[in-house]
Design a protein around this motif. Structure first.
Motif, PDB file in Angstrom:
ATOM      1  N   PRO A 408     -73.416 -44.914  -0.105  1.00  0.00           N
ATOM      2  CA  PRO A 408     -73.814 -43.974  -0.998  1.00  0.00           C
ATOM      3  C   PRO A 408     -74.237 -42.736  -0.662  1.00  0.00           C
ATOM      4  O   PRO A 408     -74.715 -43.049   0.474  1.00  0.00           O
ATOM      5  N   ILE A 409     -74.175 -41.769  -2.333  1.00  0.00           N
ATOM      6  CA  ILE A 409     -75.191 -40.042  -1.658  1.00  0.00           C
ATOM      7  C   ILE A 409     -77.268 -40.878  -1.906  1.00  0.00           C
ATOM      8  O   ILE A 409     -77.228 -41.192  -2.872  1.00  0.00           O
ATOM      9  N   ARG A 410     -77.680 -40.568  -0.889  1.00  0.00           N
ATOM     10  CA  ARG A 410     -78.746 -41.553  -0.852  1.00  0.00           C
ATOM     11  C   ARG A 410     -79.976 -40.365  -1.366  1.00  0.00           C
ATOM     12  O   ARG A 410     -80.129 -39.431  -0.507  1.00  0.00           O
ATOM     13  N   PRO A 411     -80.656 -40.363  -2.839  1.00  0.00           N
ATOM     14  CA  PRO A 411     -82.036 -39.422  -2.894  1.00  0.00           C
ATOM     15  C   PRO A 411     -83.206 -40.158  -2.455  1.00  0.00           C
ATOM     16  O   PRO A 411     -83.634 -40.727  -2.827  1.00  0.00           O
ATOM     17  N   ILE A 412     -84.478 -39.669  -2.248  1.00  0.00           N
ATOM     18  CA  ILE A 412     -85.257 -39.280  -1.619  1.00  0.00           C
ATOM     19  C   ILE A 412     -86.119 -38.477  -2.157  1.00  0.00           C
ATOM     20  O   ILE A 412     -86.369 -37.486  -2.012  1.00  0.00           O
ATOM     21  N   PRO A 413     -87.175 -39.161  -2.986  1.00  0.00           N
ATOM     22  CA  PRO A 413     -87.844 -38.439  -3.876  1.00  0.00           C
ATOM     23  C   PRO A 413     -89.140 -38.245  -3.106  1.00  0.00           C
ATOM     24  O   PRO A 413     -89.406 -38.173  -1.829  1.00  0.00           O
ATOM     25  N   LEU A 414     -89.762 -36.764  -3.417  1.00  0.00           N
ATOM     26  CA  LEU A 414     -90.263 -35.866  -3.119  1.00  0.00           C
ATOM     27  C   LEU A 414     -91.150 -35.013  -3.927  1.00  0.00           C
ATOM     28  O   LEU A 414     -91.336 -33.860  -4.322  1.00  0.00           O
ATOM     29  N   ALA A 415     -91.719 -35.869  -5.412  1.00  0.00           N
ATOM     30  CA  ALA A 415     -92.328 -35.298  -6.472  1.00  0.00           C
ATOM     31  C   ALA A 415     -93.444 -35.271  -6.358  1.00  0.00           C
ATOM     32  O   ALA A 415     -93.740 -34.226  -6.888  1.00  0.00           O
ATOM     33  N   THR A 416     -94.284 -36.099  -5.741  1.00  0.00           N
ATOM     34  CA  THR A 416     -95.976 -35.576  -5.218  1.00  0.00           C
ATOM     35  C   THR A 416     -95.406 -35.750  -3.466  1.00  0.00           C
ATOM     36  O   THR A 416     -95.295 -36.133  -2.778  1.00  0.00           O
ATOM     37  N   PHE A 417     -97.287 -35.314  -3.381  1.00  0.00           N
ATOM     38  CA  PHE A 417     -97.350 -35.674  -2.513  1.00  0.00           C
ATOM     39  C   PHE A 417     -97.362 -36.748  -1.261  1.00  0.00           C
ATOM     40  O   PHE A 417     -97.266 -36.842  -0.099  1.00  0.00           O
ATOM     41  N   ALA A 418     -97.770 -38.166  -2.431  1.00  0.00           N
ATOM     42  CA  ALA A 418     -98.076 -38.985  -1.751  1.00  0.00           C
ATOM     43  C   ALA A 418     -96.645 -39.468  -1.197  1.00  0.00           C
ATOM     44  O   ALA A 418     -95.972 -40.314  -0.457  1.00  0.00           O
ATOM     45  N   ASP A 419     -95.560 -39.202  -1.698  1.00  0.00           N
ATOM     46  CA  ASP A 419     -93.813 -39.851  -1.574  1.00  0.00           C
ATOM     47  C   ASP A 419     -94.052 -38.621   0.094  1.00  0.00           C
ATOM     48  O   ASP A 419     -93.066 -38.922   0.681  1.00  0.00           O
ATOM     49  N   ARG A 420     -94.129 -37.518   0.426  1.00  0.00           N
ATOM     50  CA  ARG A 420     -93.951 -36.766   1.368  1.00  0.00           C
ATOM     51  C   ARG A 420     -94.206 -37.706   3.052  1.00  0.00           C
ATOM     52  O   ARG A 420     -93.686 -37.900   4.257  1.00  0.00           O
ATOM     53  N   ALA A 421     -94.921 -39.027   3.443  1.00  0.00           N
ATOM     54  CA  ALA A 421     -94.792 -40.086   4.557  1.00  0.00           C
ATOM     55  C   ALA A 421     -94.058 -40.199   4.358  1.00  0.00           C
ATOM     56  O   ALA A 421     -93.674 -40.493   5.561  1.00  0.00           O
ATOM     57  N   ALA A 422     -93.294 -40.929   3.737  1.00  0.00           N
ATOM     58  CA  ALA A 422     -92.809 -41.984   3.450  1.00  0.00           C
ATOM     59  C   ALA A 422     -90.510 -41.231   3.002  1.00  0.00           C
ATOM     60  O   ALA A 422     -89.973 -41.495   3.917  1.00  0.00           O
ATOM     61  N   ALA A 423     -91.385 -39.896   2.773  1.00  0.00           N
ATOM     62  CA  ALA A 423     -89.960 -39.245   3.278  1.00  0.00           C
ATOM     63  C   ALA A 423     -89.498 -38.620   4.190  1.00  0.00           C
ATOM     64  O   ALA A 423     -88.288 -38.874   4.932  1.00  0.00           O
TER      65      ALA A 423
END
Length: 662
Positions: A408-423
């Motif tokens: 599948p095509i995988r989206p990685i959320p980056l809507a908030t700063f908290a997402d940054r490290a996980a991304a």
């Protein structure tokens, strides 16, 4: 901007707001101020127009349309419209009536010795450009029109060539593809007689495959045909060489032809022309290339001036073949040459019409159906297709049963700063997880230590693994640009390598030594060359890997095409050659790179990172180009707002080449 350095202070004051807004550079203003002094007093409005004609070249425009000049600035940068003269029509008339402005067609001498040229466009507007660019554009159009109407000196007989092509194309073809391949054989046979041939198509449509079959058929008739291959980047040139050696895809009956194909020379366009540091070239009209057939792949990346030099270097009677995708990003420098040629050739009465071979069937669908579907939807560009692309990229569109097992095509959320490290963890994982180049490097370190990384087989494996995945960004700067991503990804990759370095066989017990570094580079770091360096045979865009060299030194290995006569392990993947770190030209890390830099490359897995907020560089053609770098798997990081904004943002470069080609 200090107007004390300008001879015309009034012009400096008029240009100052445009410099402040970033629409002009101080160098543009100083250049125009100095260059126009020899013409005597010049109105500030004319000098301002001249500065814009120079300044827009940094944005890839050939010239500036003074009646549409407000489109150059974002509304937020010019809320009151104060940057420009109030009456744009009057401003244009002043410029057109100036003795400094030539207008083609008015008289034989209408553009001679004029610093500015105003080209009339079919829509009633006009494009103001420097005399130098007008000359390049006009000469290129004249030469291309002539080549399209001329028969090549080595022109094959269509009645002989078409059956040969058809037999090669239909060998192993699926029943549903037979008609398309029969039509392709006919189109190639007709176009191959012209001195100019255009083979245009999107990813997976078989551009390189088609040219390989055409060459096989031509060489079967004329083994002495002199053929040269070129591409804008070193990576793309190596890929062309490898494609010519893929005998299993289209093996000619004649082993001699297969051997000729395997040994065809391939080079960057700059190297082919013998480009010198001052911009001049060794091969030109008076010293043409010693070739009967010149093939340029990834032609969308070739700018106006460079394409002019390529066409000038083609010998009389010789043929030029351009391959490319008109929907990819245009060249970094001035012009949209391939798109202009494609636009002109598509018109029924165009002199270039018979030179055009358009490929529409996507043969990559079986390998990457979802990636292909998204690319096609983005390419179509209509609201329905773009909505479909967003749904596919976010996994919201129902997938057909036969696609259930596709990655599948995988989206990685980056809507908030908290997402940054996980991304960042997710983006780094394909490098460090089993199968990634860093994981493979760590395994060799643990098993064989430094000496393992000096083995040719291991170096080939590492370079092949490195080429499987890449993180792409629209911007260079910022936390979600190349610089920020390189730092974040590098931290994670180094952490994965440190443990392996400490566990290598030659490590002393309890020795907690760190990963080796040399001249700012660390063991296992991918390196992207940013300038041509002919002394070490490296080109802008080449990617290498830092490994252990002799003694305690680090070195960088770069991929090269395997020798044509290689067999067994030597023929698997790219070869590797070593360049000492001290001899590296300007370079940067390559864990992340701009979408522009990725052109001419293919990776099994691509991750596209979209920045938030105002992002003029994030456009539909940029997203399309990034998607089409992926061969089987796609990941994207960002918000849906940023994605939709990019898909709905298009940038049109001003060019006058297409009207001249008509």
């Amino acid at each position: 901007m200090n107007t004390l350095y300008l001879r015309d202070v009034a012009f400096g004051e008029r240009a100052r707001p445009l410099v402040t807004a970033g629409l002009l550079d101080e160098a543009d203003v100083v250049l125009v101020d100095a260059a126009l002094q020899r013409f005597g007093p010049v109105p500030a409005e004319v000098m301002l127009a001249a500065a814009l004609a120079v300044g827009v070249q940094r944005r890839g425009h050939v010239g500036v349309d003074l009646q549409r000049v407000r489109e150059l600035a974002a509304p937020s940068a010019d809320p009151q419209g104060d940057l420009w003269p109030r009456d744009l029509g009057a401003w244009q008339r002043t410029v057109l009536q100036s003795p400094l402005t030539g207008q083609p067609g008015a008289s034989p001498d209408s553009v001679r010795d004029r610093p500015l040229v105003a080209q009339a466009l079919p829509d009633g507007h006009c494009l103001l450009m420097t005399q130098r660019l007008w000359d390049v554009q006009a000469r290129l159009a004249t030469k291309l029109r002539a080549m399209a109407s001329e028969t090549a000196a080595h022109a094959p007989d269509v009645a002989t060539l078409q059956p040969s092509l058809q037999a090669l194309l239909l060998a192993g073809a699926r029943p549903e593809h037979r008609l398309a391949k029969e039509q392709l054989a006919q189109a190639l046979a007709v176009a191959a007689r012209r001195r100019l041939t255009l083979i245009l198509g999107g990813p997976g449509t078989g551009k390189t495959y088609s040219i390989r079959l055409l060459l096989a058929a031509l060489l079967a008739e004329r083994p002495d045909l002199r053929v040269v291959l070129a591409a804008p980047t070193g990576k793309a040139a190596v890929r062309m060489t490898e494609a010519m050696r893929e005998a299993e895809r289209a093996a000619p009956a004649d082993d001699k032809v297969a051997q000729i194909l395997a040994n065809l020379p391939s080079a960057t366009v700059h190297k082919l022309l013998g480009k010198r540091p001052d911009g001049s070239v060794r091969h030109h009209r008076d010293n043409p290339l010693p070739a009967d057939l010149v093939i340029v792949d990834e032609a969308s990346m070739v700018d106006l001036a460079l394409m002019g030099q390529v066409v000038d270097a083609v010998a009389p009677g010789a043929q030029l073949v351009l391959l490319g995708d008109r929907d990819q990003l245009a060249s970094v420098d001035v012009g949209t040459v391939l798109a202009d040629i494609a636009q002109a050739a598509a018109e029924p009465q165009s002199p270039l019409r018979a030179s055009l071979v358009r490929l529409a069937v996507n043969y990559r669908f079986a390998d990457a159906p979802l990636v292909s579907a998204v690319a096609a939807a983005v390419q179509a560009g209509d609201p329905t297709s773009l909505a479909q692309a967003v749904q596919l990229l976010n996994g919201r569109r129902p997938i057909a049963e036969e696609l259930q097992d596709v990655a599948p095509i995988r989206p990685i959320p980056l809507a908030t700063f908290a997402d940054r490290a996980a991304a960042m963890d997710a983006l780094a994982a394909p490098y460090t997880a089993p199968g990634g180049y860093a994981a493979l490097l760590a395994e060799h370190l643990r098993q064989g230590g430094r000496s393992a990384l000096r083995e040719p087989r291991v170096r080939r494996e590492l370079l092949n693994a490195l080429n499987q995945y890449r993180v792409l960004a629209a911007h260079r700067q910022g936390p979600l640009g190349v610089t920020g991503l390189e730092a974040a990804l590098g931290e994670r990759v180094r952490a994965a390598l440190v443990a392996a370095w400490r566990e290598r066989p030659e490590a002393a017990p309890g020795n907690a030594d760190e990963l080796p570094r040399e001249n700012g580079l660390w063991l296992g770091q991918p390196v992207l060359v940013t300038e041509n360096a002919y002394d070490v045979d490296l080109r802008n865009g080449d990617i290498g890997l830092v490994v252990c060299g002799e003694g305690q030194r680090l070195t960088v290995v770069f991929p090269v095409a395997a020798p044509a006569d290689a067999s067994g392990p030597e023929a698997t993947g790219p070869g590797a050659r070593e360049v000492p770190i001290a001899r590296l030209p300007p370079h940067t890390g390559a864990l992340a790179m701009t979408v522009h830099k990725s052109q001419g490359s293919q990776f099994q897995h691509v991750a596209l990172v979209l920045a938030e907020g105002p992002a003029p560089l994030q456009t539909r053609d940029l997203v399309y180009t990034a998607i089409t770098r992926a061969q089987t798997q796609l990941t994207w990081a960002g918000s849906e707002v940023a994605l939709q904004a990019a898909l709905n943002r298009t940038v049109t470069r001003a060019s006058g080449l297409a009207p001249l080609l008509r």
